[in-house]
Design a protein around this motif. Structure first.
Motif, mmCIF file in Angstrom:
data_model
loop_
_atom_site.group_PDB
_atom_site.id
_atom_site.type_symbol
_atom_site.label_atom_id
_atom_site.label_comp_id
_atom_site.label_asym_id
_atom_site.label_seq_id
_atom_site.Cartn_x
_atom_site.Cartn_y
_atom_site.Cartn_z
ATOM 1 N N ALA A 153 0.763 -1.366 0.089
ATOM 2 C CA ALA A 153 -0.078 0.028 -0.104
ATOM 3 C C ALA A 153 1.011 1.404 0.032
ATOM 4 O O ALA A 153 2.131 1.112 0.629
ATOM 5 C CB ALA A 153 -0.885 0.067 1.175
ATOM 6 N N ILE A 154 0.579 2.259 -0.843
ATOM 7 C CA ILE A 154 1.307 3.538 -0.924
ATOM 8 C C ILE A 154 0.835 4.934 -0.644
ATOM 9 O O ILE A 154 1.347 5.877 -0.492
ATOM 10 C CB ILE A 154 2.074 3.573 -2.437
ATOM 11 C CG1 ILE A 154 0.766 3.743 -3.291
ATOM 12 C CG2 ILE A 154 2.926 2.253 -2.896
ATOM 13 C CD1 ILE A 154 1.270 4.107 -4.676
ATOM 14 N N ALA A 155 -0.416 4.752 -0.174
ATOM 15 C CA ALA A 155 -1.358 5.992 0.155
ATOM 16 C C ALA A 155 -1.244 6.995 -0.716
ATOM 17 O O ALA A 155 -1.169 6.652 -2.137
ATOM 18 C CB ALA A 155 -0.843 6.267 1.534
ATOM 19 N N PHE A 313 -2.015 0.394 -4.816
ATOM 20 C CA PHE A 313 -0.704 -0.474 -4.458
ATOM 21 C C PHE A 313 0.125 -0.574 -5.427
ATOM 22 O O PHE A 313 -0.103 -0.281 -6.664
ATOM 23 C CB PHE A 313 -1.429 -2.170 -4.363
ATOM 24 C CG PHE A 313 -2.255 -2.265 -3.231
ATOM 25 C CD1 PHE A 313 -1.865 -2.648 -2.073
ATOM 26 C CD2 PHE A 313 -3.809 -2.502 -3.498
ATOM 27 C CE1 PHE A 313 -2.902 -2.830 -1.107
ATOM 28 C CE2 PHE A 313 -4.687 -2.556 -2.490
ATOM 29 C CZ PHE A 313 -4.166 -2.866 -1.165
ATOM 30 N N ALA A 314 1.488 -0.631 -5.152
ATOM 31 C CA ALA A 314 2.603 -0.635 -6.190
ATOM 32 C C ALA A 314 3.634 -1.493 -5.668
ATOM 33 O O ALA A 314 3.686 -1.346 -4.102
ATOM 34 C CB ALA A 314 2.949 0.604 -6.596
ATOM 35 N N THR A 315 4.573 -1.894 -6.181
ATOM 36 C CA THR A 315 5.717 -2.248 -5.595
ATOM 37 C C THR A 315 6.932 -1.127 -5.840
ATOM 38 O O THR A 315 6.535 -0.145 -6.434
ATOM 39 C CB THR A 315 6.324 -3.401 -6.571
ATOM 40 O OG1 THR A 315 6.730 -2.871 -7.738
ATOM 41 C CG2 THR A 315 5.445 -4.510 -6.901
ATOM 42 N N GLY A 356 13.393 15.704 -5.903
ATOM 43 C CA GLY A 356 11.912 15.692 -5.904
ATOM 44 C C GLY A 356 11.515 14.662 -5.016
ATOM 45 O O GLY A 356 12.139 13.633 -4.649
ATOM 46 N N TYR A 357 10.181 14.926 -4.507
ATOM 47 C CA TYR A 357 9.811 14.028 -3.339
ATOM 48 C C TYR A 357 8.030 13.817 -3.440
ATOM 49 O O TYR A 357 7.559 15.091 -3.760
ATOM 50 C CB TYR A 357 10.119 14.654 -1.966
ATOM 51 C CG TYR A 357 9.196 13.834 -0.916
ATOM 52 C CD1 TYR A 357 9.699 12.405 -0.406
ATOM 53 C CD2 TYR A 357 8.356 14.554 -0.321
ATOM 54 C CE1 TYR A 357 8.985 11.971 0.661
ATOM 55 C CE2 TYR A 357 7.385 13.862 0.783
ATOM 56 C CZ TYR A 357 8.082 12.719 1.151
ATOM 57 O OH TYR A 357 7.132 12.187 2.169
ATOM 58 N N LYS A 358 7.793 12.677 -3.012
ATOM 59 C CA LYS A 358 6.291 12.493 -2.703
ATOM 60 C C LYS A 358 6.178 11.409 -1.888
ATOM 61 O O LYS A 358 6.801 10.279 -2.142
ATOM 62 C CB LYS A 358 5.349 12.291 -4.061
ATOM 63 C CG LYS A 358 4.004 12.095 -3.573
ATOM 64 C CD LYS A 358 3.275 13.763 -3.237
ATOM 65 C CE LYS A 358 1.991 13.476 -2.769
ATOM 66 N NZ LYS A 358 1.974 13.203 -1.250
ATOM 67 N N GLY A 359 5.456 11.701 -0.828
ATOM 68 C CA GLY A 359 5.123 10.581 -0.197
ATOM 69 C C GLY A 359 3.970 10.163 0.363
ATOM 70 O O GLY A 359 2.913 10.956 -0.276
ATOM 71 N N GLY A 360 3.544 9.348 1.169
ATOM 72 C CA GLY A 360 2.289 8.700 1.684
ATOM 73 C C GLY A 360 2.370 8.289 3.041
ATOM 74 O O GLY A 360 3.389 7.559 3.430
#
Length: 412
Positions: A153-155, A313-315, A356-360
């Motif tokens: 799960a990557i939110a 979802f992702a790997t 560069g950034y993106k979180g969850g």
């Protein structure tokens, strides 16, 4: 002090030592802090903060380095028993040069090399996946990997796919950053636009900026509505997701949260048992019932809820391919949007030419993802995921380790 600059002023040298004494709990606040600082942060409150930091990171051992900005301002790194802290310090310009500003800006975990940091991430409770990949030459072995093909799960990291499709449409001339659309449908926080008037006119650029920089959910759901499921499905496939159907339909944040509620149990069961085409039809039928009023925020914030079923979802390998797609194809505008919020302390981000950034995050889910270019011009993608279906996660644990990982990578 392990390292100092030769140009270090006498007052900075003295006050840096005082900082270490303060962080060790010595009651010298009235001597070393100026009056304004003591009024803003009374000694008792300061000592309570120091105690909290010590409980989490261990005893402060030494000042590792001092990076002087000028004669009265510097960035210190402090070696704790379990972490490395970054401290900004400012002094009065006149004698006796008392401390007028002191800010702990962040921590990174101790680890002498990338393998040690990866091992520490692997030891966290739950499931962890990680991939650090150099991008300049195809086929290079990973710099580091931990279950890179595992499903996580990557939110809110899914919002990178939305940015990628919006950028593609703008470059193709189908849309413009300045296009004005109506805000909606509204979602729940995080963000700010949920508090704006209904149907507020906003540009696509504003929506994308809010979505990426502060993970604004209402901006995100508006973009999903504007872009459409067919286009989103196409970009998920083009960007290299190993199983594109798993993100079809790409749920709005409001829809995903509402389907987790007990009041929607029957709808949830129907949705989860359907194929992608069936899910799209069901979602269209359910949407009017999946209202914000049906959300119980105690369920959303208390503990993990259906993170193995109702999520995006992702790997780690999927995310690295997506980041590389953005590196190769995204416009300068989108890459600039990715730089707004670095996710970690700014001093760590400044070690890179591009960051560069993106979180969850949500209970049981953390995802930290970086697109990087070193000062030497080397390009990297970093994807880190942590899932635990039983307990909420301590974000600071993974953030400290990830910060250390990114700093070590910058030194290569």
């Amino acid at each position: 002090m392990a390292q100092t600059q030769s140009s270090l002023s006498p007052q900075l040298s003295i006050r840096a030592n005082d900082v270490l004494r303060l962080l060790r709990g010595e009651p010298i606040e009235t001597v070393v802090f100026d009056e304004n600082f003591r009024n803003a942060v009374p000694p008792a409150r300061f000592r309570a903060i120091v105690q909290q930091v010590t409980e989490q990171h261990g005893q402060p051992l030494a000042i590792s380095s001092i990076d002087a900005r000028n004669a009265n301002s510097a960035v210190l790194t402090v070696r704790y028993a379990r972490s490395i802290g970054t401290v900004n310090i400012d002094l009065e310009t006149g004698s006796p040069h008392r401390i007028s500003g002191l800010q702990l800006t962040g921590f990174e975990a101790i680890g002498d090399n990338i393998d040690e940091v990866v091992a520490a991430i692997d030891a966290l409770p739950g499931r962890q996946g990680l991939l650090v990949q150099a991008l300049d030459e195809p086929g290079l072995p990973p710099v580091a990997a931990l279950d890179p093909d595992g499903r996580y799960a990557i939110a809110s990291a899914v919002k990178l796919y939305i940015l990628a499709e919006l950028d593609r449409a703008i470059q193709a001339g189908e849309r413009q950053w300045s296009d004005v659309v109506e805000l909606g449908p509204k979602s729940h926080p995080s963000g700010i636009s949920q508090d704006w008037p209904n149907r507020s006119p906003v540009t696509l650029h504003t929506l994308a900026t809010l979505m990426i920089s502060i993970s604004d959910n209402s901006a995100t759901d508006t973009l999903i509505r504007i872009i459409g499921q067919d286009n989103l499905a196409a970009i998920v496939r083009v960007a290299g997701h190993h199983n594109p159907d798993e993100l079809r339909p790409l749920l709005m944040t409001r829809q995903a949260s509402a389907l987790k509620m007990p009041v929607h149990t029957e709808r949830r069961e129907q949705y989860l048992s359907a194929d992608p085409a069936g899910r799209e039809k069901l979602l269209a039928n359910f949407d009017s019932a999946l209202t914000l009023d049906s959300l119980d925020f105690r369920i959303l914030t208390h503990r993990p809820s259906f993170i193995d079923q109702l999520e995006w979802f992702a790997t780690p390998a999927d995310i690295v391919r997506l980041l590389d797609y953005l590196r190769r194809n995204a416009s300068k505008e989108s890459r600039t949007i990715l730089e707004i919020n670095p996710g970690i302390v700014h001093d760590a981000a400044k070690k890179w030419d591009y960051f560069g950034y993106k979180g969850g995050s949500e209970p049981g889910v953390l995802s930290f993802n970086f697109l990087l270019r070193s000062k030497a011009g080397k390009n990297y993608a970093v994807a880190v995921s942590w899932n635990n279906e039983e307990i909420s996660l301590q974000e600071s644990d993974l953030l400290a380790l990830t910060t250390r990982l990114v700093n070590l990578l910058a030194e290569q």
